[in-house]
Design a protein around this motif. Structure first.
Motif, PDB file in Angstrom:
ATOM      1  N   MET A   1       0.812  -1.190   0.000  1.00  0.00           N
ATOM      2  CA  MET A   1       0.000   0.000   0.000  1.00  0.00           C
ATOM      3  C   MET A   1       0.862   1.263   0.000  1.00  0.00           C
ATOM      4  SD  MET A   1      -3.108  -0.488  -0.308  1.00  0.00           S
ATOM      5  CE  MET A   1      -4.553  -1.368   0.029  1.00  0.00           C
ATOM      6  N   ARG A   2       2.020   1.172   0.638  1.00  0.00           N
ATOM      7  CA  ARG A   2       2.930   2.323   0.679  1.00  0.00           C
ATOM      8  C   ARG A   2       3.340   2.724  -0.738  1.00  0.00           C
ATOM      9  NH1 ARG A   2       4.434   6.761   3.327  1.00  0.00           N
ATOM     10  NH2 ARG A   2       6.526   7.316   2.711  1.00  0.00           N
ATOM     11  N   GLN A   3       3.568   1.733  -1.564  1.00  0.00           N
ATOM     12  CA  GLN A   3       3.953   1.984  -2.945  1.00  0.00           C
ATOM     13  C   GLN A   3       2.828   2.714  -3.692  1.00  0.00           C
ATOM     14  OE1 GLN A   3       4.954  -1.707  -4.775  1.00  0.00           O
ATOM     15  NE2 GLN A   3       6.537  -0.808  -6.062  1.00  0.00           N
ATOM     16  N   THR A   4       1.597   2.323  -3.440  1.00  0.00           N
ATOM     17  CA  THR A   4       0.455   2.972  -4.069  1.00  0.00           C
ATOM     18  C   THR A   4       0.356   4.423  -3.620  1.00  0.00           C
ATOM     19  OG1 THR A   4      -0.718   0.869  -4.168  1.00  0.00           O
ATOM     20  CG2 THR A   4      -2.053   2.864  -4.369  1.00  0.00           C
ATOM     21  N   TRP A   5       0.524   4.664  -2.319  1.00  0.00           N
ATOM     22  CA  TRP A   5       0.465   6.036  -1.816  1.00  0.00           C
ATOM     23  C   TRP A   5       1.599   6.876  -2.417  1.00  0.00           C
ATOM     24  CZ3 TRP A   5      -2.784   9.321   0.004  1.00  0.00           C
ATOM     25  CH2 TRP A   5      -2.315  10.536   0.507  1.00  0.00           C
ATOM     26  N   ASP A   6       2.788   6.304  -2.500  1.00  0.00           N
ATOM     27  CA  ASP A   6       3.921   7.042  -3.070  1.00  0.00           C
ATOM     28  C   ASP A   6       3.659   7.425  -4.522  1.00  0.00           C
ATOM     29  OD1 ASP A   6       5.276   6.866  -0.672  1.00  0.00           O
ATOM     30  OD2 ASP A   6       6.555   5.189  -1.304  1.00  0.00           O
ATOM     31  N   TRP A   8       0.522   7.656  -6.048  1.00  0.00           N
ATOM     32  CA  TRP A   8      -0.711   8.381  -6.333  1.00  0.00           C
ATOM     33  C   TRP A   8      -1.172   9.303  -5.213  1.00  0.00           C
ATOM     34  CZ3 TRP A   8      -0.713   8.114 -11.136  1.00  0.00           C
ATOM     35  CH2 TRP A   8      -0.385   6.933 -11.804  1.00  0.00           C
ATOM     36  N   GLY A   9      -0.429   9.413  -4.137  1.00  0.00           N
ATOM     37  CA  GLY A   9      -0.840  10.270  -3.029  1.00  0.00           C
ATOM     38  C   GLY A   9      -1.076  11.702  -3.445  1.00  0.00           C
ATOM     39  N   HIS A  10      -0.244  12.226  -4.354  1.00  0.00           N
ATOM     40  CA  HIS A  10      -0.412  13.608  -4.810  1.00  0.00           C
ATOM     41  C   HIS A  10      -1.744  13.810  -5.540  1.00  0.00           C
ATOM     42  CE1 HIS A  10       1.280  11.566  -8.311  1.00  0.00           C
ATOM     43  NE2 HIS A  10       0.859  12.579  -9.050  1.00  0.00           N
ATOM     44  N   ILE A  12      -4.538  12.102  -4.876  1.00  0.00           N
ATOM     45  CA  ILE A  12      -5.560  12.055  -3.831  1.00  0.00           C
ATOM     46  C   ILE A  12      -5.601  13.376  -3.073  1.00  0.00           C
ATOM     47  CG2 ILE A  12      -6.233  10.906  -1.672  1.00  0.00           C
ATOM     48  CD1 ILE A  12      -4.885   8.333  -2.940  1.00  0.00           C
ATOM     49  N   VAL A  93      -5.813  -3.119  -5.281  1.00  0.00           N
ATOM     50  CA  VAL A  93      -5.637  -1.770  -5.819  1.00  0.00           C
ATOM     51  C   VAL A  93      -5.963  -1.751  -7.307  1.00  0.00           C
ATOM     52  CG1 VAL A  93      -3.900  -0.009  -6.374  1.00  0.00           C
ATOM     53  CG2 VAL A  93      -3.996  -0.999  -4.076  1.00  0.00           C
TER      54      VAL A  93
END
Length: 177
Positions: A1-6, A8-10, A12, A93
């Motif tokens: 999940m950390r990879q997904t946030w890294d 696409w976090g911007h 979101i 995801v």
């Protein structure tokens, strides 16, 4: 999940930060429509703005250059391959994201317009939109896999979202047919 946030976090954060502007846009659009004598200014303005705001972040993600390239035209083959090779979080995801791409469009299109208040219409519009996105990914050489499975899952997500909003769908006016 950390990879997904890294990755696409911007997107979101930007989508969440735009909420006040989205609300303001809906209010202004409804006000303009009301002045113009529109029969349902608030419902249609809210639906129009929410469809755009709910779909734009997903399109941003889909049309961001990736690190793969290809075409997958055999229905369900790409999906089965991903589910077999991705860890459970990655599969969640991937599939969950594809279900959500056109969910706002599917949920609100029939709320917006009586002409589009059917599952068949939602499926046709979202399948067309999803096919267009897949063709753009391929034509723009974005380093992404253009897959018929994405069209299937995107359309399924939109239809499920439409089912969730069925009680709020626009009703046909008797005098309009």
């Amino acid at each position: 999940m950390r990879q997904t946030w890294d990755a696409w976090g911007h997107v979101i954060i930007t989508a969440l930060a735009s909420v006040p502007a989205v609300v303001l846009a809906a209010l202004l659009l409804a006000r303009l429509r009301r002045r113009g004598g529109h029969p349902a200014p608030w419902r249609t303005a809210a639906a129009d703005v929410a469809m755009a705001a709910g779909t734009a972040p997903w399109l941003w993600m889909i049309l961001t250059p990736g690190n793969g390239q290809g075409v997958a035209l055999v229905p369900l083959a790409d999906l089965v391959r991903q589910l077999a090779h991705l860890p459970p979080q990655g599969a969640l995801v991937q599939v969950g994201g594809n279900l959500l791409v056109f969910a706002a469009l599917g949920a609100l299109l029939p709320v917006r317009s009586p002409r589009l208040a059917s599952l068949r219409a939602v499926a046709a519009v979202t399948a067309t939109a999803s096919t267009t996105v897949e063709l753009l990914q391929y034509g723009l050489r974005l380093g992404r896999v253009s897959s018929v499975d994405d069209v299937i899952v995107n359309t399924t997500g939109a239809v499920l979202a439409a089912l969730a909003t069925r009680r709020w769908w626009a009703r046909r006016h008797p005098d309009r047919g």
